[in-house]
Write a protein that holds these residues in place. Structure first.
Motif, PDB file in Angstrom:
ATOM      1  N   GLN A  60       5.265  36.086  99.806  1.00  0.00           N
ATOM      2  CA  GLN A  60       4.915  37.114  98.827  1.00  0.00           C
ATOM      3  C   GLN A  60       4.819  36.519  97.426  1.00  0.00           C
ATOM      4  O   GLN A  60       5.533  35.590  97.085  1.00  0.00           O
ATOM      5  CB  GLN A  60       5.960  38.233  98.844  1.00  0.00           C
ATOM      6  CG  GLN A  60       5.882  39.136 100.050  1.00  0.00           C
ATOM      7  CD  GLN A  60       6.825  40.312  99.904  1.00  0.00           C
ATOM      8  OE1 GLN A  60       7.632  40.362  98.984  1.00  0.00           O
ATOM      9  NE2 GLN A  60       6.730  41.260 100.817  1.00  0.00           N
ATOM     10  N   THR A  61       3.936  37.075  96.635  1.00  0.00           N
ATOM     11  CA  THR A  61       3.757  36.645  95.254  1.00  0.00           C
ATOM     12  C   THR A  61       3.882  37.841  94.338  1.00  0.00           C
ATOM     13  O   THR A  61       3.334  38.907  94.612  1.00  0.00           O
ATOM     14  CB  THR A  61       2.373  35.992  95.068  1.00  0.00           C
ATOM     15  OG1 THR A  61       2.239  34.925  95.993  1.00  0.00           O
ATOM     16  CG2 THR A  61       2.234  35.456  93.659  1.00  0.00           C
ATOM     17  N   LEU A  62       4.605  37.659  93.236  1.00  0.00           N
ATOM     18  CA  LEU A  62       4.863  38.739  92.292  1.00  0.00           C
ATOM     19  C   LEU A  62       4.119  38.474  90.996  1.00  0.00           C
ATOM     20  O   LEU A  62       4.311  37.432  90.361  1.00  0.00           O
ATOM     21  CB  LEU A  62       6.366  38.828  92.006  1.00  0.00           C
ATOM     22  CG  LEU A  62       6.946  40.233  91.799  1.00  0.00           C
ATOM     23  CD1 LEU A  62       6.789  41.057  93.070  1.00  0.00           C
ATOM     24  CD2 LEU A  62       8.419  40.140  91.422  1.00  0.00           C
ATOM     25  N   LEU A  63       3.247  39.403  90.609  1.00  0.00           N
ATOM     26  CA  LEU A  63       2.560  39.335  89.326  1.00  0.00           C
ATOM     27  C   LEU A  63       3.232  40.312  88.368  1.00  0.00           C
ATOM     28  O   LEU A  63       3.322  41.503  88.657  1.00  0.00           O
ATOM     29  CB  LEU A  63       1.082  39.687  89.492  1.00  0.00           C
ATOM     30  CG  LEU A  63       0.284  39.883  88.197  1.00  0.00           C
ATOM     31  CD1 LEU A  63       0.182  38.570  87.430  1.00  0.00           C
ATOM     32  CD2 LEU A  63      -1.114  40.424  88.504  1.00  0.00           C
ATOM     33  N   GLY A  64       3.723  39.821  87.219  1.00  0.00           N
ATOM     34  CA  GLY A  64       4.414  40.661  86.249  1.00  0.00           C
ATOM     35  C   GLY A  64       3.654  40.771  84.944  1.00  0.00           C
ATOM     36  O   GLY A  64       3.098  39.797  84.453  1.00  0.00           O
ATOM     37  N   ILE A  65       3.605  41.981  84.405  1.00  0.00           N
ATOM     38  CA  ILE A  65       3.011  42.248  83.095  1.00  0.00           C
ATOM     39  C   ILE A  65       4.082  42.948  82.269  1.00  0.00           C
ATOM     40  O   ILE A  65       4.540  44.034  82.627  1.00  0.00           O
ATOM     41  CB  ILE A  65       1.751  43.125  83.206  1.00  0.00           C
ATOM     42  CG1 ILE A  65       0.729  42.467  84.128  1.00  0.00           C
ATOM     43  CG2 ILE A  65       1.148  43.369  81.831  1.00  0.00           C
ATOM     44  CD1 ILE A  65      -0.465  43.338  84.426  1.00  0.00           C
ATOM     45  N   LYS A  66       4.501  42.320  81.142  1.00  0.00           N
ATOM     46  CA  LYS A  66       5.668  42.797  80.404  1.00  0.00           C
ATOM     47  C   LYS A  66       5.383  42.846  78.909  1.00  0.00           C
ATOM     48  O   LYS A  66       4.505  42.155  78.401  1.00  0.00           O
ATOM     49  CB  LYS A  66       6.874  41.880  80.650  1.00  0.00           C
ATOM     50  CG  LYS A  66       7.140  41.564  82.100  1.00  0.00           C
ATOM     51  CD  LYS A  66       8.094  40.402  82.252  1.00  0.00           C
ATOM     52  CE  LYS A  66       8.146  39.915  83.684  1.00  0.00           C
ATOM     53  NZ  LYS A  66       8.991  38.701  83.828  1.00  0.00           N
ATOM     54  N   GLY A  67       6.163  43.624  78.216  1.00  0.00           N
ATOM     55  CA  GLY A  67       6.098  43.685  76.767  1.00  0.00           C
ATOM     56  C   GLY A  67       7.444  44.105  76.215  1.00  0.00           C
ATOM     57  O   GLY A  67       8.268  44.687  76.919  1.00  0.00           O
ATOM     58  N   GLY A  68       7.676  43.797  74.930  1.00  0.00           N
ATOM     59  CA  GLY A  68       8.958  44.180  74.352  1.00  0.00           C
ATOM     60  C   GLY A  68       9.171  43.620  72.968  1.00  0.00           C
ATOM     61  O   GLY A  68       8.223  43.306  72.246  1.00  0.00           O
ATOM     62  N   LEU A  72      13.573  40.911  74.640  1.00  0.00           N
ATOM     63  CA  LEU A  72      13.950  42.004  75.535  1.00  0.00           C
ATOM     64  C   LEU A  72      12.667  42.622  76.062  1.00  0.00           C
ATOM     65  O   LEU A  72      11.848  43.137  75.283  1.00  0.00           O
ATOM     66  CB  LEU A  72      14.790  43.043  74.790  1.00  0.00           C
ATOM     67  CG  LEU A  72      16.085  42.524  74.148  1.00  0.00           C
ATOM     68  CD1 LEU A  72      16.804  43.650  73.413  1.00  0.00           C
ATOM     69  CD2 LEU A  72      17.016  41.903  75.192  1.00  0.00           C
ATOM     70  N   LEU A  73      12.479  42.566  77.396  1.00  0.00           N
ATOM     71  CA  LEU A  73      11.190  42.892  77.991  1.00  0.00           C
ATOM     72  C   LEU A  73      11.309  43.994  79.040  1.00  0.00           C
ATOM     73  O   LEU A  73      12.249  44.014  79.846  1.00  0.00           O
ATOM     74  CB  LEU A  73      10.589  41.653  78.660  1.00  0.00           C
ATOM     75  CG  LEU A  73      10.303  40.461  77.748  1.00  0.00           C
ATOM     76  CD1 LEU A  73      10.075  39.211  78.587  1.00  0.00           C
ATOM     77  CD2 LEU A  73       9.100  40.741  76.872  1.00  0.00           C
ATOM     78  N   LEU A  74      10.338  44.902  79.030  1.00  0.00           N
ATOM     79  CA  LEU A  74      10.140  45.892  80.084  1.00  0.00           C
ATOM     80  C   LEU A  74       8.784  45.635  80.708  1.00  0.00           C
ATOM     81  O   LEU A  74       7.825  45.288  79.999  1.00  0.00           O
ATOM     82  CB  LEU A  74      10.193  47.313  79.525  1.00  0.00           C
ATOM     83  CG  LEU A  74      11.531  47.821  78.988  1.00  0.00           C
ATOM     84  CD1 LEU A  74      11.351  49.183  78.338  1.00  0.00           C
ATOM     85  CD2 LEU A  74      12.559  47.912  80.114  1.00  0.00           C
ATOM     86  N   GLY A  75       8.668  45.817  82.028  1.00  0.00           N
ATOM     87  CA  GLY A  75       7.389  45.531  82.637  1.00  0.00           C
ATOM     88  C   GLY A  75       7.209  46.134  84.007  1.00  0.00           C
ATOM     89  O   GLY A  75       8.102  46.789  84.559  1.00  0.00           O
ATOM     90  N   VAL A  76       6.030  45.909  84.546  1.00  0.00           N
ATOM     91  CA  VAL A  76       5.695  46.314  85.909  1.00  0.00           C
ATOM     92  C   VAL A  76       5.356  45.061  86.707  1.00  0.00           C
ATOM     93  O   VAL A  76       4.906  44.059  86.154  1.00  0.00           O
ATOM     94  CB  VAL A  76       4.506  47.301  85.939  1.00  0.00           C
ATOM     95  CG1 VAL A  76       4.894  48.607  85.272  1.00  0.00           C
ATOM     96  CG2 VAL A  76       3.278  46.703  85.266  1.00  0.00           C
ATOM     97  N   THR A  77       5.582  45.116  88.016  1.00  0.00           N
ATOM     98  CA  THR A  77       5.276  44.000  88.899  1.00  0.00           C
ATOM     99  C   THR A  77       4.414  44.493  90.048  1.00  0.00           C
ATOM    100  O   THR A  77       4.567  45.616  90.534  1.00  0.00           O
ATOM    101  CB  THR A  77       6.554  43.360  89.465  1.00  0.00           C
ATOM    102  OG1 THR A  77       7.319  44.348  90.168  1.00  0.00           O
ATOM    103  CG2 THR A  77       7.401  42.768  88.354  1.00  0.00           C
ATOM    104  N   PHE A  78       3.494  43.629  90.469  1.00  0.00           N
ATOM    105  CA  PHE A  78       2.641  43.899  91.617  1.00  0.00           C
ATOM    106  C   PHE A  78       2.914  42.834  92.669  1.00  0.00           C
ATOM    107  O   PHE A  78       2.814  41.637  92.383  1.00  0.00           O
ATOM    108  CB  PHE A  78       1.162  43.877  91.214  1.00  0.00           C
ATOM    109  CG  PHE A  78       0.811  44.864  90.141  1.00  0.00           C
ATOM    110  CD1 PHE A  78       0.459  46.160  90.458  1.00  0.00           C
ATOM    111  CD2 PHE A  78       0.852  44.480  88.808  1.00  0.00           C
ATOM    112  CE1 PHE A  78       0.129  47.075  89.458  1.00  0.00           C
ATOM    113  CE2 PHE A  78       0.531  45.382  87.797  1.00  0.00           C
ATOM    114  CZ  PHE A  78       0.173  46.680  88.132  1.00  0.00           C
TER     115      PHE A  78
END
Length: 253
Positions: free
Chosen positions: A31-39, A228-234
């Motif tokens: 499995q591979t996790l792609l993360g997009i974050k901002g903060g 300090l980061l919040l994000g979503v992962t696919f």
């Protein structure tokens, strides 16, 4: 360039990075996790002045913002490789005020835009609730910079000393090195909403190893930051059919 054109350029860059990471994920085992974050980015300069003087001089830091793209392996192994590309804005104020009968001084605000590349080993554990941490070196590149402020001094004009003010504005490339290397650590928590979509919260700390000051050899400056980061992962599997189904779902087809 209009604001609409600027937004379109940013969207195109985002989609390009997303598709590149997606294609790369197809060739990663498991499995591979792609993360997009901002903060928020709390960046500071660690100062060391090798000369002893009576002037009041120093840097003050201000919080700013950051964004990050990351690509990580996950299952079937708890220890896996990852790579991240982080954009951050670093905000500082430099103040200098000498003592004496005719003092001189400076007050300058700096804005430094940087891209950081990190390749790291990571440990993760858990299924729906996940904990992860990593530690590695990084390469940081300053892609744009600006400064604005003023400096003042007393000059002998005519028969009298008079206060002279000078406006400072432009690029800060002559003040700071564009390249830095150092070490970063990161740890955080993830929550899987479903098998392919998740949420993350994490902290990321870093410390530079190089003196980034270009103005004076006696004034050493090293960059340190806390993000300090919040994000979503696919989550993308390594099976072609499942990958294509999720890709079509993401783009809305």
């Amino acid at each position: 360039m209009t604001s609409t054109t600027t937004i379109e350029v940013k969207i195109n860059k985002f989609l390009t990075v997303f598709l590149i990471l997606l294609v790369v994920s197809y060739y990663v085992k498991g499995q591979t996790l792609l993360g997009i974050k901002g903060g928020l980015n709390f960046s500071t300069l660690i100062e060391k002045n090798t000369l002893q003087n009576t002037s009041k001089e120093g840097f003050k830091s201000y919080p700013s913002y950051c964004f990050e793209f990351s690509l990580k392996g996950r299952k079937p192994t708890p220890i896996h490789a990852g790579v991240s590309l982080t954009y951050s804005m670093n905000s500082f104020n430099y103040h200098y005020d000498s003592e004496g009968h005719f003092p001189t001084g400076e007050n300058i605000n700096y804005q430094l835009q940087c891209i950081r590349l990190t390749v790291f080993p990571e440990f993760s554990t858990g299924k729906r609730f996940q904990f992860f941490c990593n530690l590695s070196p990084y390469l940081n590149l300053m892609i744009n910079s600006s400064k604005n402020g003023s400096k003042w001094s007393y000059e002998y004009i005519g028969n009298y000393y008079q206060l002279v003010n000078e406006t400072i504005a432009g690029s800060a490339n002559d003040d700071f090195n564009q390249l830095d290397i150092g070490f970063q650590e990161s740890c955080g928590l993830g929550f899987q909403l479903n098998p392919w979509l998740g949420l993350t919260i994490e902290e990321n700390g870093s410390l530079g190893c190089l003196n980034i000051n270009k103005k004076e050899t006696n004034w050493n400056l090293k960059n340190a930051s806390l993000k300090l980061l919040l994000g979503v992962t696919f989550t993308f599997p390594n099976k072609k059919k499942q990958l294509m189904k999720r890709l079509l779902l993401v783009i809305g087809l």
